[in-house]
Design an enzyme around this catalytic site. Sequence first.
Site, PDB file in Angstrom:
ATOM      1  CE  LYS A 165      -0.265  -0.448   5.020  1.00  0.00           C
ATOM      2  NZ  LYS A 165      -1.075  -0.929   6.151  1.00  0.00           N
ATOM      3  CE1 TYR A 218      12.938  31.545   4.453  1.00  0.00           C
ATOM      4  CE2 TYR A 218      13.215  29.169   4.201  1.00  0.00           C
ATOM      5  CZ  TYR A 218      12.908  30.416   3.663  1.00  0.00           C
ATOM      6  OH  TYR A 218      12.588  30.509   2.347  1.00  0.00           O
TER       7      TYR A 218
END
Length: 359
Positions: free
Chosen positions: A36, A254
């Site tokens: 999956k 940042y």
Amino acid sequence: MAGIEAVLTIDLGAIAANWRQLAVAAPSGQVAGVVKADGYGLGAVPVGHALLAAGCRHFFVAHLSEGMALREALGPGPMIAVLNGFPPGMDGAAALVPVLNGLGDVAARTHAARTGGQALPAILHVDTGMARLGLDAAELDRLAADHGLLAGLDLRFVMTHLACADDPAHPLNAVQAARFAAARARLPAAPASFANSSGLFLGPDFASDLGRPGCALFGINPTPAAPNPLRQVVTLDAPILQIRSISAGTTVGYGAGWTAERPSRIATVAAGYADGYLRSLSGRAAGIIAGRPVPLVGRVSMDLITFDVTDVPEPSPGDSIGLIGPGHTPDDVAARAGTIGYEILTGLGRRYRRDYRTV
Ligand SMILES: *Cc1c(COP(=O)(O)O)cnc(C)c1O
């Protein structure tokens, strides 16, 4: 040759070897391949081909669309089961096997079998402790009282799913084994499918006709308290775009999240949170260059991350920093990010160059 994009190397040979190892060890039978979420992020189609070649004949996906794509790729031979079941209107599809997660699903599938005039394959899922999908106790009572509710179904397996298999001492494991045995005794005889990866290591009470390993195939440790018995599958190497020298006091990235305390060399590589290199790794991870760890400094940004390479022999732009590899496995990276290896694998980005190895 070094490229500009990070390279994700996926060892299909290791996946096949892991499947064989689990299949040989499975106490009483066969094991499937759970692929999956696009084969846990590694590519359901290449992984499916590798498993099929290794002898795997049963596959599980989560969504119908995943099952259809895998059927197209693998041809008509193997069983492909859809864990989340079929959406309404698709109940008659015969090439894939729906997992029936409740009496509504049972009714839709038996109706489709009657309408089509042929028996249809199905897997019946009994909930024994997840409270997520699967027949609940009242639904089990109704089916147990009237096996006719399953008329027209070719019951391939009765399955259940363990909640705490990665913690062998958890009392719910034995409770689920007992509930599953009791449920099977009340249902029409059919082969059983029980253990996930970790469940395969819990002993004979968790053996069944079909194990359903996923994560262990892809190198995640199914026995977290012990060394990983399986092979690593994934390597991620990011090329250095630039190296700069900064003076003490300079901030990086940042939020000016990291300040150099000494003159430093900073290497910037092409991977970021948009590639699944989680932002929560900011200031907490290390890369590997020439076998030596280099700390990640500053924040992980969308497309870039920065490493302090002051203490290693000066690298050159184009040299790679290892983000995942031996000694910093998906489980290791996950631990630093406060998550599990599954999330690291299924989040692996689409922008990496993917290099599939078969030996
Ligand atoms: C995902 C899943 C598996 C595989 O679990 P792993 O822990 O990855 O081995 C097996 N069965 C069901 C129902 C699942 O949802």
